[in-house]
Design a protein around this motif. Structure first.
Motif, PDB file in Angstrom:
ATOM      1  N   ILE A  92       0.878  -1.162   0.000  1.00 50.11           N
ATOM      2  CA  ILE A  92       0.000   0.000   0.000  1.00 50.11           C
ATOM      3  C   ILE A  92       0.914   1.209   0.000  1.00 50.11           C
ATOM      4  CG2 ILE A  92      -1.811   1.235   1.233  1.00 50.11           C
ATOM      5  CD1 ILE A  92      -2.587  -1.522   2.441  1.00 50.11           C
ATOM      6  N   TYR A 121      -0.699  -5.765   1.969  1.00 46.65           N
ATOM      7  CA  TYR A 121      -1.853  -6.659   1.982  1.00 46.65           C
ATOM      8  C   TYR A 121      -1.427  -7.945   1.302  1.00 46.65           C
ATOM      9  CZ  TYR A 121      -6.386  -8.659   0.747  1.00 46.65           C
ATOM     10  OH  TYR A 121      -7.451  -9.494   0.594  1.00 46.65           O
ATOM     11  N   ASN A 122      -1.572  -9.051   2.021  1.00 45.92           N
ATOM     12  CA  ASN A 122      -1.221 -10.364   1.495  1.00 45.92           C
ATOM     13  C   ASN A 122      -2.484 -11.209   1.462  1.00 45.92           C
ATOM     14  OD1 ASN A 122      -0.031 -12.703   0.689  1.00 45.92           O
ATOM     15  ND2 ASN A 122       1.278 -12.951   2.486  1.00 45.92           N
ATOM     16  N   PRO A 123      -3.125 -11.356   0.296  1.00 45.40           N
ATOM     17  CA  PRO A 123      -4.382 -12.096   0.237  1.00 45.40           C
ATOM     18  C   PRO A 123      -4.234 -13.602   0.441  1.00 45.40           C
ATOM     19  CG  PRO A 123      -3.727 -11.414  -1.948  1.00 45.40           C
ATOM     20  CD  PRO A 123      -2.752 -10.792  -0.999  1.00 45.40           C
ATOM     21  N   LYS A 147       0.374 -12.123   9.312  1.00 40.97           N
ATOM     22  CA  LYS A 147      -0.584 -11.060   9.035  1.00 40.97           C
ATOM     23  C   LYS A 147      -1.042 -11.050   7.584  1.00 40.97           C
ATOM     24  CE  LYS A 147       0.252  -7.388  12.217  1.00 40.97           C
ATOM     25  NZ  LYS A 147       0.679  -6.010  12.358  1.00 40.97           N
ATOM     26  N   THR A 148      -2.305 -10.685   7.410  1.00 41.91           N
ATOM     27  CA  THR A 148      -2.856 -10.483   6.084  1.00 41.91           C
ATOM     28  C   THR A 148      -2.758  -9.019   5.675  1.00 41.91           C
ATOM     29  OG1 THR A 148      -4.429 -12.258   6.423  1.00 41.91           O
ATOM     30  CG2 THR A 148      -4.933 -10.715   4.683  1.00 41.91           C
ATOM     31  N   LEU A 149      -3.012  -8.120   6.642  1.00 38.78           N
ATOM     32  CA  LEU A 149      -3.063  -6.694   6.355  1.00 38.78           C
ATOM     33  C   LEU A 149      -2.334  -5.923   7.436  1.00 38.78           C
ATOM     34  CD1 LEU A 149      -4.356  -4.296   4.736  1.00 38.78           C
ATOM     35  CD2 LEU A 149      -6.273  -4.476   6.316  1.00 38.78           C
ATOM     36  N   HIS A 150      -1.499  -4.971   7.029  1.00 36.68           N
ATOM     37  CA  HIS A 150      -0.834  -4.073   7.976  1.00 36.68           C
ATOM     38  C   HIS A 150      -0.809  -2.683   7.356  1.00 36.68           C
ATOM     39  CE1 HIS A 150       2.538  -1.905   9.797  1.00 36.68           C
ATOM     40  NE2 HIS A 150       2.078  -2.466  10.900  1.00 36.68           N
ATOM     41  N   ILE A 151      -1.326  -1.704   8.116  1.00 33.52           N
ATOM     42  CA  ILE A 151      -1.329  -0.320   7.657  1.00 33.52           C
ATOM     43  C   ILE A 151      -0.809   0.551   8.783  1.00 33.52           C
ATOM     44  CG2 ILE A 151      -2.740   1.599   6.842  1.00 33.52           C
ATOM     45  CD1 ILE A 151      -4.749  -0.457   5.823  1.00 33.52           C
ATOM     46  N   VAL A 191      -8.410   0.149  -1.451  1.00 33.58           N
ATOM     47  CA  VAL A 191      -7.703   0.477  -0.214  1.00 33.58           C
ATOM     48  C   VAL A 191      -8.682   1.033   0.813  1.00 33.58           C
ATOM     49  CG1 VAL A 191      -5.936   1.940   0.812  1.00 33.58           C
ATOM     50  CG2 VAL A 191      -5.477   0.771  -1.328  1.00 33.58           C
ATOM     51  N   LEU A 209     -10.462  -1.841   2.454  1.00 32.08           N
ATOM     52  CA  LEU A 209      -9.616  -2.557   3.406  1.00 32.08           C
ATOM     53  C   LEU A 209      -9.364  -1.745   4.676  1.00 32.08           C
ATOM     54  CD1 LEU A 209      -6.999  -4.239   1.089  1.00 32.08           C
ATOM     55  CD2 LEU A 209      -8.791  -5.344   2.407  1.00 32.08           C
ATOM     56  N   ALA A 244     -10.316  -2.916   8.386  1.00 31.71           N
ATOM     57  CA  ALA A 244      -9.314  -2.976   9.453  1.00 31.71           C
ATOM     58  C   ALA A 244      -9.769  -2.192  10.674  1.00 31.71           C
ATOM     59  CB  ALA A 244      -7.984  -2.448   8.946  1.00 31.71           C
TER      60      ALA A 244
END
Length: 82
Positions: free
Chosen positions: A19, A39-41, A47-51, A70, A73, A77
């Protein structure tokens, strides 16, 4: 205009998305200003998502727009955290 969107990485049939904050005229996987998260689908583990919330708030504060994906997501989150 600055936009926050995905930059695709990974190998064939194993996508991984960074992102990033970038100028809207740049290519999808081209030059970017800052990496905000990932984002790792298809995670094998972890983790799948980190922001980075602080950097996301900063970029939105200076006028950056989120892409539709985005934004979806980020909303997802925030619901999980609350």
């Amino acid at each position: 205009m600055v936009i926050i969107r995905f930059a695709r990485g990974g190998s064939k049939k194993r996508p991984f998305y960074n992102i990033v904050a970038t100028d809207s005229r740049n290519r999808r996987d081209g030059r970017f200003i800052e990496r905000i998260g990932f984002y790792n689908p298809l995670p094998l583990q972890g983790k799948t998502l980190h922001i980075a919330q602080d950097r996301l708030i900063y970029w939105q504060g200076v006028g950056a727009q989120l892409s539709m994906t985005v934004a979806r997501l980020v909303k997802k989150a925030q619901v999980i955290k609350l």
